[in-house]
Design an enzyme around this catalytic site. Structure first.
Site, PDB file in Angstrom:
ATOM      1  N   HIS A 126      -7.136  -4.564  10.494  1.00  0.00           N
ATOM      2  CA  HIS A 126      -6.910  -4.361   9.058  1.00  0.00           C
ATOM      3  C   HIS A 126      -5.622  -5.050   8.618  1.00  0.00           C
ATOM      4  CE1 HIS A 126      -4.636  -0.263   9.708  1.00  0.00           C
ATOM      5  NE2 HIS A 126      -3.746  -1.157   9.336  1.00  0.00           N
ATOM      6  N   ASN A 151      -7.167  -2.538  14.580  1.00  0.00           N
ATOM      7  CA  ASN A 151      -8.587  -2.793  14.286  1.00  0.00           C
ATOM      8  C   ASN A 151      -8.779  -4.008  13.372  1.00  0.00           C
ATOM      9  OD1 ASN A 151      -7.728  -1.860  11.817  1.00  0.00           O
ATOM     10  ND2 ASN A 151      -9.181  -0.172  11.658  1.00  0.00           N
ATOM     11  N   GLU A 158      -9.546  -1.678   5.465  1.00  0.00           N
ATOM     12  CA  GLU A 158     -10.171  -1.334   6.741  1.00  0.00           C
ATOM     13  C   GLU A 158     -11.420  -2.194   6.970  1.00  0.00           C
ATOM     14  OE1 GLU A 158      -8.603   0.327   8.776  1.00  0.00           O
ATOM     15  OE2 GLU A 158      -7.810   2.233   8.037  1.00  0.00           O
ATOM     16  N   ASP A 163       0.821  -1.210   0.000  1.00  0.00           N
ATOM     17  CA  ASP A 163       0.000   0.000   0.000  1.00  0.00           C
ATOM     18  C   ASP A 163       0.857   1.263   0.000  1.00  0.00           C
ATOM     19  OD1 ASP A 163       0.998  -0.443   2.555  1.00  0.00           O
ATOM     20  OD2 ASP A 163      -0.951  -0.771   3.479  1.00  0.00           O
TER      21      ASP A 163
HETATM   22  C1  GLP Z   1      -0.378   0.341   8.587  1.00  0.00           C
HETATM   23  C2  GLP Z   1      -0.058  -0.478   7.331  1.00  0.00           C
HETATM   24  C3  GLP Z   1      -0.226  -1.936   7.560  1.00  0.00           C
HETATM   25  C4  GLP Z   1       0.443  -2.339   8.857  1.00  0.00           C
HETATM   26  C5  GLP Z   1      -0.265  -1.684  10.017  1.00  0.00           C
HETATM   27  C6  GLP Z   1       0.376  -1.981  11.351  1.00  0.00           C
HETATM   28  O1  GLP Z   1      -1.613   0.935   8.595  1.00  0.00           O
HETATM   29  N1  GLP Z   1      -0.809  -0.069   6.194  1.00  0.00           N
HETATM   30  O2  GLP Z   1       0.330  -2.642   6.464  1.00  0.00           O
HETATM   31  O3  GLP Z   1       0.400  -3.725   9.026  1.00  0.00           O
HETATM   32  O4  GLP Z   1      -0.305  -0.288   9.836  1.00  0.00           O
HETATM   33  O5  GLP Z   1       1.468  -1.141  11.564  1.00  0.00           O
HETATM   34  P1  GLP Z   1       2.574  -1.373  12.635  1.00  0.00           P
HETATM   35  O6  GLP Z   1       3.386  -2.517  12.158  1.00  0.00           O
HETATM   36  O7  GLP Z   1       3.368  -0.098  12.654  1.00  0.00           O
HETATM   37  O8  GLP Z   1       1.889  -1.655  13.919  1.00  0.00           O
END
Ligand code: GLP
Length: 240
Positions: A137, A135, A142, A67
């Site tokens: 995702h 959440n 989402e 993404d």
């Molecule tokens: C972001 C990314 C996800 C990631 C998530 C968790 O929103 N788009 O791909 O898995 O957050 O992030 P973190 O690893 O910093 O907790």
């Protein structure tokens, strides 16, 4: 789903490295689906170290990322294209032209989704690495995203904007939209490796493993993937 519970972040990253290296050693031309966020940083540091010390080569690998924020490009240090270059690509021998991510500043967003989707259909991931949002995702899919979704633009959930604001100067700077691979693009990967650490992920991990598969918790789509591995630390795995 295969669940590997480990003590801490260090062990999670170490186990994840083993999985990644098994894919690359089996197929030096592997397509690696990669992720951003804090979770995979330890794995990326270990991949770089292994590359330096043991010479594992990514010269023939291709990479596709999950993404990108709408409006950001490589000139922004908050963009995911920048993140990947700084935290992984510059430290291994993958060719930058073989690394792919949505173009956050594409003028025609719909065309960009179609372009990326066509690319994903050509480059089926041998492994797709994932983190998980608090959440539930995955990538930026989402809650409420259709299980059969492909690359699309999302309005980020308030909780995601809040979670990710720690990486920006202020919450107002967090983009409100992002491009993301869809859930069916993720499910198309031959193998999925999902990592989770810290207490903030414990509820999402419980849903992932024990919850009913439903679109309100996007990660639950993975329950029907034929080769999905979850590696979590004690804190994230405390309910499973
Ligand atoms: C972001 C990314 C996800 C990631 C998530 C968790 O929103 N788009 O791909 O898995 O957050 O992030 P973190 O690893 O910093 O907790």
């Amino acid at each position: 789903m295969k669940v590997i519970k480990v003590k801490n972040y260090e062990e999670m990253s170490e186990e994840a490295l083993k999985v990644m290296l098994s894919v690359v050693s089996e197929n030096p031309n592997a397509v690696l689906g990669l992720a951003t966020g804090s979770t995979p940083l330890g794995l990326y540091a270990k991949m770089a170290q292994d590359h330096r010390e043991n010479g594992t080569s990514y010269a023939n690998c291709r990479a596709v990322n999950l993404d990108e924020y709408v409006g950001l490009d490589a000139s922004s240090d908050q963009s995911y294209v920048y993140f990947m270059r700084e935290n992984l690509f510059k430290n291994i021998d993958i060719k930058l032209e073989n690394t792919h991510i949505e173009n956050g500043t594409a003028a025609d967003k719909e065309a960009e989704c179609a372009r990326y989707n066509a690319l994903l259909n050509e480059l089926r991931q041998d492994i797709q690495l994932l983190g998980i949002g608090s959440n539930g995702h995955i990538a930026f899919n989402e809650p409420g995203t259709a299980f059969d979704s492909v690359t699309h633009i999302v309005d980020l959930a308030e909780s995601t904007i809040k979670d990710n604001s720690r990486l920006f100067k202020s919450i107002d700077e967090v983009p409100r939209q992002a491009f993301t691979m869809g859930l069916s693009n993720i499910m198309n990967a031959k193998k999925v490796l999902i990592l989770a650490n810290g207490e903030g992920k414990a509820n999402a991990v419980r849903e992932l493993v024990k919850g009913e598969a439903r679109e309100e918790v996007p990660a639950t789509v993975l329950q029907s993937h034929p080769d999905c591995i979850l590696i979590c630390d004690e804190a994230a795995g405390k309910f499973i």
